[in-house]
Scaffold this active site. Sequence first.
Site, short mmCIF file in Angstrom:
data_model
loop_
_atom_site.label_atom_id
_atom_site.label_comp_id
_atom_site.label_asym_id
_atom_site.label_seq_id
_atom_site.Cartn_x
_atom_site.Cartn_y
_atom_site.Cartn_z
CD GLN A 174 3.58 7.38 -2.94
OE1 GLN A 174 3.48 8.30 -3.72
NE2 GLN A 174 2.56 6.97 -2.21
CG ASN B 254 -1.95 1.08 1.18
OD1 ASN B 254 -1.76 2.10 0.53
ND2 ASN B 254 -3.05 0.88 1.88
CG ASP B 255 2.85 2.61 -3.72
OD1 ASP B 255 3.94 2.23 -3.26
OD2 ASP B 255 2.46 2.37 -4.87
CB CYS B 256 -1.56 5.50 0.17
SG CYS B 256 -1.57 5.82 -1.59
CG ASN C 53 2.86 7.22 2.54
OD1 ASN C 53 1.89 7.84 2.14
ND2 ASN C 53 3.47 6.30 1.81
#
Length: 816
Positions: free
Chosen positions: A499, A482-484, A486
């Site tokens: 990112q 899940n790139d999001c 963070n």
Amino acid sequence: MQYGYFDDNAREYVITRPDTPYPWINYLGCEDFFGLFSNTSGGYCFYRDARMLRLTRYRYNNVPTDAGGRYFYLRDEGDVWTPSWMPMKSALDRYECRHGMGYSKISSARNGLAFSQVSFVPLHDTCEIHKVTLTNESNIDKRIDMFSFIEFCLWNANDDMTNFQRNFSIGEVEIDGSRIYHKTEYRERRNHYAVWAVNVPIEGFDTDRQTFLGLYNGFDHPQTVFDGEAKNSAASGWAPVGSHHIKARLAPGESKTFVFVLGYCENHEDQKWERPGVINKKPANTLLEKYDTPIAADKALAALNEYWKSLLGRFTVDAEDKKMARMAGIWNQYQCMVTFNMSRSASYFESGIGRGMGFRDSNQDLLGFVHLVPERARSRILDIAATQFPDGSAYHQYQPLTKRGNNEVGSGFNDDPLWLICGVAAYIKETGDYGILNEKVPFDNNETLADTLFVHLKRSFDYTVTHVGPHGLPLIGRADWNDCLNLNCFSKTPGESFQTTANYESGVAESVLIAAIFAFTGPDYAEICRRTNRAEEAEYAEKAIAKMIEAIDQHGWDGSWFLRAYDAYGKKIGSHECEDGKIFIESNGFAVMADIGINDGRARKALDSVKEHLESPYGIVLLQPAYKDYHLELGEVSSYPPGYKENAGIFCHNNPWVTIAETRLGRGNRAFETYAKICPAYREDDSDLRRLEPYVYAQMVAGKDAVRHGEAKNSWLTGTAAWTFVSISQYILGVRPVFDGLMIDPCIPSSMKGFTVTRHFRGADYHITVDNGAGVEKGIKSIMVDGNYLDGEALKKAVLPVFGDGKVHKIVVVMG
Ligand code: BGC
Ligand code: NOJ
């Protein structure tokens, strides 16, 4: 409402009206030259890299949408119209667009004049072919003026859209008979040009956009066409375009066919010029001679059809449920090939100038095409592995042209290393080629750091082992799948990339998902070690996996589902204790895929919780409740409005993880339900809401919190393609490559009476019929291989042997 239908015999989707709820596109090309092609002839093309070597211009986010493409304007005694509907939105007496495997056909008619356009990229050449036929269906003579039109991009698509102070002065063309050459920057550092040609003599041409259109006109009102006469303009700076003017006289019933070619050509540095200022046209001549008749174009199309027929012949499905059969047998595999070619670079949602090839994405994409093009999967693996760092971490992205890691994005996505193991294991299971492990592959693209691919896998594995946090769970780094999510980002500045912005690396934020991926893919690493005489390493790996599972058991279980993560303060994410984001899909799907909690009921509980909290009519949403506010400590996931993207959208990519997980529990009814909900063919009648192509998966469908619940976005380039193909082919239909052969392990709805799959596997063809007269969801009563029943252990294992004899083998499976 419906906008078309599937023609399964032709492997085509037939669009029956041009005003689809969004441009419905296709991809042309399967090697080095690619075109995006919409149902109204919109789109653009490029050589290899959509950013660096783009041939035609395309304006994203344009008004009206999808303006610009390969257009043909017809002038029939003063009546001007565009047969692909756009850009003039002409009233048509007939319209049809057929998107097929690597080609598209548009046919239409108005006032007794029929038009057809067949567009494709031939195998092994770097051009688009557009074969255009005009037919006089009236009973009077017709005198037609036809004008072709494309707009050239000045090669670098990013610069083309931003650097106007330079670009308005550099455009150059050359015209030679019916051939228009675009040679901007050829005089200096480029050794390539484009050619836009037609195989007949022309009446005139235009290459200056303003002359052709008129400065204040859109594509829908080209002055030249309305005037009826080309102006023979030669572009000098501004915007070079290519337009041929052809006059065609057609007696009643008569047809005329024209072959247009849009090609990319290169010359050696020392052979750039024919004479001073005149480009060397040899490569263009060679290319255009090949396709200068309709018969030659037809032959090239036939060869392309053969290519796809044989490719898709490697896995076919027949079943009563035609929607499933056509998706699994045709479109899903086709989409997997498109993700192989494009990764996440060029679509109607990806600009082609942003993202290159993802380390994570490309490894997962491989799961969907390795059975189609194993040799190309092999070299893809070696390219990807070369961008790994010596410590096992990886560049998150690399550029397709240079194959080098992308410094702007860098590294630090801590799930990345594990996907390499996942991809390589899939490749070996498909091919049995352990030799790949001995290939020397650079680290960080540096030859002097090269070591075997096996060492790359070990570094991947060890990276996870050595990067764990306070609970013994893997550190998340910038983000995991899940790139999001963070958790080390804490971004307060508008416009900053979540990112790539400064990452504090708390040393605390941990991911239960990475732990589950480790538990799923780690055993393949251990098995590869065992099978290559590395018993000690295998033992070490098994211990590390057991330890990780223990950490999940102790710190990754929330009571009714698996936790998602711990944030930089050590606080739980995806727990009933949280206000929002109490439950996430990813860790639940993956943990059960890794068989965690199967024996003690947690797996069932987790998947029941997923159903209870995350289910919607259009698929499973990523999390619930959606984040209402921006959380500094969570990053981008909380930046999206509720229901969109990672903030509780239906992120289709991880729905098949739940599907696969359900098959681990033997719940075929539920597995199929989760499969069908996101499968586009089942939503064909619902196109006004879904909006995107009913023949391909989309990355995201707006979730239940969203205003536009059910609306899809980001079609084509998504890991959904590979994972849904894995879920339907390997886990629902259950034809699954394993190290020893082809496993048969169907888990289907009890109402499914049976199905047939043909599967090419390691040099032989398996013709598999599965009979479910018993109406079960899982379980095998008997397997007959070429007339002989398997019994005892062999039946229990249910792995078909590797024949490798080039023959067809008949397998009959009875469930029960
Ligand atoms: C999107 C993600 C995507 C990422 C790529 C984010 O804005 O929500 O889906 O993976 O950008 O950088
Ligand atoms: C799309 C990206 O391409 C993929 O790598 C990522 O896993 C998902 N978005 C989820 O963020």
